[in-house]
Design a protein around this motif. Structure first.
Motif, PDB file in Angstrom:
ATOM      1  N   ASP A 197     -10.815  18.192   0.558  1.00  0.00           N
ATOM      2  CA  ASP A 197     -12.278  18.050   0.343  1.00  0.00           C
ATOM      3  C   ASP A 197     -12.780  17.689  -0.861  1.00  0.00           C
ATOM      4  O   ASP A 197     -11.891  17.766  -1.799  1.00  0.00           O
ATOM      5  CB  ASP A 197     -12.931  19.310   0.997  1.00  0.00           C
ATOM      6  CG  ASP A 197     -14.181  19.049   1.703  1.00  0.00           C
ATOM      7  OD1 ASP A 197     -14.979  18.321   1.083  1.00  0.00           O
ATOM      8  OD2 ASP A 197     -14.489  19.628   2.865  1.00  0.00           O
ATOM      9  N   ILE A 198     -13.944  17.879  -1.201  1.00  0.00           N
ATOM     10  CA  ILE A 198     -14.398  17.446  -2.487  1.00  0.00           C
ATOM     11  C   ILE A 198     -13.978  17.908  -3.774  1.00  0.00           C
ATOM     12  O   ILE A 198     -14.215  17.556  -4.860  1.00  0.00           O
ATOM     13  CB  ILE A 198     -16.118  17.409  -2.408  1.00  0.00           C
ATOM     14  CG1 ILE A 198     -16.616  18.743  -2.032  1.00  0.00           C
ATOM     15  CG2 ILE A 198     -16.508  16.302  -1.738  1.00  0.00           C
ATOM     16  CD1 ILE A 198     -17.856  19.139  -2.040  1.00  0.00           C
ATOM     17  N   TRP A 271     -23.711  15.988  -3.621  1.00  0.00           N
ATOM     18  CA  TRP A 271     -22.751  16.904  -4.101  1.00  0.00           C
ATOM     19  C   TRP A 271     -22.588  16.829  -5.756  1.00  0.00           C
ATOM     20  O   TRP A 271     -22.581  17.760  -6.426  1.00  0.00           O
ATOM     21  CB  TRP A 271     -21.452  16.867  -3.496  1.00  0.00           C
ATOM     22  CG  TRP A 271     -21.360  17.036  -1.997  1.00  0.00           C
ATOM     23  CD1 TRP A 271     -20.899  16.646  -1.222  1.00  0.00           C
ATOM     24  CD2 TRP A 271     -22.000  18.391  -1.545  1.00  0.00           C
ATOM     25  NE1 TRP A 271     -21.093  17.071  -0.019  1.00  0.00           N
ATOM     26  CE2 TRP A 271     -21.596  18.266   0.121  1.00  0.00           C
ATOM     27  CE3 TRP A 271     -22.721  19.317  -1.699  1.00  0.00           C
ATOM     28  CZ2 TRP A 271     -21.923  19.104   1.182  1.00  0.00           C
ATOM     29  CZ3 TRP A 271     -23.057  20.343  -0.728  1.00  0.00           C
ATOM     30  CH2 TRP A 271     -22.867  20.066   0.686  1.00  0.00           C
ATOM     31  N   TRP A 305     -11.189  10.092   4.770  1.00  0.00           N
ATOM     32  CA  TRP A 305     -12.081  10.264   5.337  1.00  0.00           C
ATOM     33  C   TRP A 305     -13.373  10.163   4.692  1.00  0.00           C
ATOM     34  O   TRP A 305     -13.558  10.645   3.314  1.00  0.00           O
ATOM     35  CB  TRP A 305     -12.133  11.704   5.989  1.00  0.00           C
ATOM     36  CG  TRP A 305     -11.773  12.840   5.469  1.00  0.00           C
ATOM     37  CD1 TRP A 305     -10.776  13.221   4.306  1.00  0.00           C
ATOM     38  CD2 TRP A 305     -12.538  14.145   5.380  1.00  0.00           C
ATOM     39  NE1 TRP A 305     -10.844  14.396   3.966  1.00  0.00           N
ATOM     40  CE2 TRP A 305     -11.872  15.065   4.327  1.00  0.00           C
ATOM     41  CE3 TRP A 305     -13.746  14.527   5.950  1.00  0.00           C
ATOM     42  CZ2 TRP A 305     -12.482  16.353   4.269  1.00  0.00           C
ATOM     43  CZ3 TRP A 305     -14.148  15.769   5.612  1.00  0.00           C
ATOM     44  CH2 TRP A 305     -13.392  16.634   4.877  1.00  0.00           C
ATOM     45  N   PHE A 452     -16.930  24.102  12.303  1.00  0.00           N
ATOM     46  CA  PHE A 452     -17.239  24.014  10.807  1.00  0.00           C
ATOM     47  C   PHE A 452     -18.022  25.055  10.167  1.00  0.00           C
ATOM     48  O   PHE A 452     -17.382  25.873   9.145  1.00  0.00           O
ATOM     49  CB  PHE A 452     -17.718  22.537  10.499  1.00  0.00           C
ATOM     50  CG  PHE A 452     -18.123  22.225   8.981  1.00  0.00           C
ATOM     51  CD1 PHE A 452     -17.120  22.111   8.134  1.00  0.00           C
ATOM     52  CD2 PHE A 452     -19.641  22.300   8.593  1.00  0.00           C
ATOM     53  CE1 PHE A 452     -17.645  21.623   6.802  1.00  0.00           C
ATOM     54  CE2 PHE A 452     -19.852  22.133   7.272  1.00  0.00           C
ATOM     55  CZ  PHE A 452     -18.877  21.861   6.350  1.00  0.00           C
TER      56      PHE A 452
HETATM   57  C1  GLC Z   1     -19.994  17.693   4.863  1.00  0.00           C
HETATM   58  C2  GLC Z   1     -19.057  17.379   5.385  1.00  0.00           C
HETATM   59  C3  GLC Z   1     -18.003  18.369   5.666  1.00  0.00           C
HETATM   60  C4  GLC Z   1     -17.290  18.716   4.119  1.00  0.00           C
HETATM   61  C5  GLC Z   1     -18.547  18.987   3.413  1.00  0.00           C
HETATM   62  C6  GLC Z   1     -18.161  19.118   1.740  1.00  0.00           C
HETATM   63  O1  GLC Z   1     -20.861  18.668   4.905  1.00  0.00           O
HETATM   64  O2  GLC Z   1     -19.620  17.102   6.763  1.00  0.00           O
HETATM   65  O3  GLC Z   1     -16.793  17.895   6.493  1.00  0.00           O
HETATM   66  O4  GLC Z   1     -16.692  19.698   4.226  1.00  0.00           O
HETATM   67  O5  GLC Z   1     -19.470  17.864   3.250  1.00  0.00           O
HETATM   68  O6  GLC Z   1     -17.585  18.033   1.372  1.00  0.00           O
END
Ligand code: GLC
Length: 662
Positions: A197-198, A271, A305, A452
């Motif tokens: 993830d980010i 973000w 993704w 989630f």
């Molecule tokens: C968004 C995505 C989620 C991810 C989050 C942080 O909410 O849908 O899957 O974990 O962003 O990147």
């Protein structure tokens, strides 16, 4: 037969790739009105069922709801929500009169399907610039197959992508990833992918790695590969504004970002803080953005993704300014000013249509307001990646799925259904979306298993995994600050090992059925009524699905249930994968049954006269020994297995097909 009606000056979305001559006038069904925008009205008969709309809320039968196609980042998928992340404007009306409709219109489009008036279907949008496809056929299934033929072949992922993946927002360091890998490998729970993830990025900048935490990235990718685990990083739509960041600087210099009316680059907070959006509708900018993926491919990455590509906007500087004005006005005189204004303004800050009306794309020398093509952004971001993969490594398949999408994107990637919650009702919602997504071309699909948002419980994760065993994308994902929900975090890990293990035992079958569906523009998941068209009851079954040509699935989606009721349109063999590795098998006659299904059991129903190959399973896809298959189901007959190297693209090679006899 497919007929195309053209109204006004439609935007060329490239959803449909077959050349179909456009007609003027009105279709045989319903009434078109072009006076105030566009509307299509049709009177539904009492028993009509409406299928379709891909990723949308509510049932397999869409009747009784109102759905708005306007890609939206909303993580609260309650029953009343009208817009989710995607826009899939294809429906089939099935009844005495049966026909399909695809409304190719990339901005806000409303489907009122018996919501305002129980017997009335209305499709409306603001501008009468669209293509309306009307499809006649022998049955809803036949109509869907004709539609699938005109939109082109669905995306085919590499075979490893059919393995199980673990994801969580919050893995920050190599150590976090190593812990996950170890948790799976030590406990012998199968795993093929861990999603990044980010936090792997440096300050959430696309195509970078965190300088401290992910130094020597390619080595780390290899370290995971040595354990047969692939890392799958996320890519977000917004490019951080930061001097010295090459992607940002190149984009600004070449005018590759979406611009405001005055020509300045449009700014949105996501973000990373303030970002610009790459103008993926502009072929040149799209190529440039796609080429960036190579930075990660060069490190050994084989899948991605794509996220936040509705595109999600937390707020814009203009939006913040308006809210602060409202706050100031209120604070200056709280006695007379309404507090509602501030509250409303705050709530309207993110994803506001006003912001989507404040920037433009460059398409073939023309400037187009984003709002007019809003639903195409995620599609074109994923297309950017898909086209880049094709240029960079034309003979290989890459894993790619996106959050936002429009029909047409199904040729470039799959989708996951976004930020669901650890709610029991979301297991059922996951199930209901699957056939509708397949109808719209999206075959590589799945939801965040375990949910989630919100805290998952052990039983919910197990029940959800028992559905996920069958969805092509099988990924456990959860949000930061929620309870840990990796399989190895719960007590009695062997139950998880078993349930996920069933996926690997079924994988040669599931992969074959996927490939059959993809290569012949068919469905992997079907509503029961598509198979048992003469059985009137099937049209109302909302919690069971047909999968491939041999099986029916009916997962448990209720907490504390010991089993469930199930409807069998014909005699079937009820098979349960039991935790000790053995199978429970019982032939059940057509009709209603209550079947017991333990938390650690995976049920399937095999159609009369059919059988499927079940193998020994493995801890990762490559290790599956497909020749270890045993026939499960009815004796006699053959099963056609599809098997290839899982990475190259010579799908048509006849050597991939094997006839198995039982
Ligand atoms: C968004 C995505 C989620 C991810 C989050 C942080 O909410 O849908 O899957 O974990 O962003 O990147």
């Amino acid at each position: 037969m497919v007929q195309k009606y053209v109204y006004g000056t439609p935007f060329h979305t490239e959803a449909v790739i077959r050349d179909i001559k456009g007609e003027n006038g009105s279709p045989n069904y319903g009434t078109i009105c072009l006076e105030d925008g566009f509307s299509f009205t049709y009177t539904l008969k009492e028993k009509d069922v409406v299928y379709g709309l891909g990723e949308s809320n509510r049932g397999i039968n869409k009747r009784g709801g109102c759905y708005i196609s306007y890609c939206t980042d909303n993580p609260n998928h309650t029953e009343s929500v009208k817009s989710l992340y995607a826009a899939h404007n294809f429906i089939v009306i099935a009844g005495e009169t049966t026909f399909g409709l695809f409304v190719d219109y990339p901005s806000k489009l409303t489907f009122d399907i018996g919501f305002t008036r129980m017997d009335t279907l209305t499709i409306t949008c603001e501008e009468a610039d669209l293509e309306l496809y009307v499809i006649d056929g022998d049955s809803p299934y036949d109509i869907v197959r004709q539609f699938r033929k005109i939109i082109g072949r669905s995306y085919i992922p590499p075979k490893f992508a059919f393995g199980f993946g673990q994801s969580r927002w919050g893995y920050q360091t190599k150590e976090d990833f190593r812990q996950v890998a170890e948790g799976y490998r030590k406990n012998h729970i199968p795993l093929d992918m861990i999603y990044m993830d980010i936090d792997y990025m440096q300050n959430y900048k696309d195509f970078t790695f965190h300088e401290e935490n992910f130094r020597d990235f390619s080595q780390f990718v290899q370290e995971m590969k040595d354990q047969k685990i692939r890392l799958i990083p996320i890519i977000d739509a917004g490019v951080k504004i930061e001097d010295g960041y090459t992607v940002y600087e190149e984009g600004v210099k070449n005018r590759y970002f979406c611009q405001r009316e005055d020509g300045s680059d449009f700014v949105a907070a996501v973000w990373p803080g303030y970002t610009h959006f790459p103008d993926v509708l502009n072929p040149e900018a799209r190529k440039w953005f796609g080429d960036q993926y190579q930075v990660l491919m060069d490190q050994g990455i084989e899948g991605f993704w794509n996220d936040m590509n509705e595109p999600a906007i937390f707020y814009t500087p203009e939006g913040i300014e308006k809210v602060s004005q409202k706050m100031k006005t209120f604070l200056d005189d709280p006695e007379t000013n309404s507090p509602w204004d501030v509250k409303d303004a705050l709530e309207a800050l993110s994803g506001s249509q006003e912001d989507y009306r404040a920037f433009y794309h460059q398409v073939e020398g023309q400037r187009i307001l984003h709002d007019k093509i809003h639903n195409l952004f995620g599609y074109h971001m994923t297309r950017a990646a898909g086209e880049a993969f094709e240029r960079i490594a034309p003979d290989r398949r890459f894993l790619m799925f996106s959050r936002s999408s429009y029909i047409g994107m199904h040729r470039y990637g799959g989708i996951w259904t976004g930020d669901n919650k650890s709610w029991w009702s979301h297991i059922l919602l996951n199930l209901k979306m699957m056939p509708a997504l397949n109808m719209c071309g999206f075959l590589y699909v799945g939801a965040d298993l375990g949910g989630f948002g919100a805290d998952a419980t052990r039983d919910l994760v197990l029940r959800w995994l028992a559905l996920g065993v069958f969805t092509p994308l099988m990924r456990n994902h959860s949000a930061i600050h929620t309870r840990d929900q990796e399989c190895f975090r719960f007590e009695n890990v062997e139950d998880f090992r078993h349930v996920v293990g069933v996926r690997y035992r079924l994988l040669p079958y599931l992969y074959s059925e996927y490939m059959k569906a993809a290569l012949s523009d068919d469905l992997y998941f079907k509503p029961l009524a598509f198979v048992y068209s003469k059985d009137a009851h099937c049209a109302y079954v909302e919690d069971q699905l047909m999968l491939g040509n041999e099986i029916m699935i009916a997962p448990v989606y209720t907490q504390n249930a010991q089993g469930r009721y199930v409807y069998l349109p014909e005699e079937m063999k009820f098979v349960k994968f039991l935790p000790d590795g053995s199978l429970y098998e019982e032939i059940l006659p057509a009709g209603h049954h209550y079947v017991e299904i333990g938390l650690n059991e995976v049920p399937i129903f095999i159609r009369q006269g059919k059988w499927i190959p079940v193998t020994d399973g493995a801890e990762y896809v490559e290790a599956i020994n497909s020749s270890s298959w045993k026939a499960v189901g009815y004796a006699g007959g053959e099963y056609v297995l599809y098997e290839d190297d899982g990475i190259s693209k010579d799908y048509e090679n006849p050597k991939h097909w094997k006839r198995l006899n039982n």
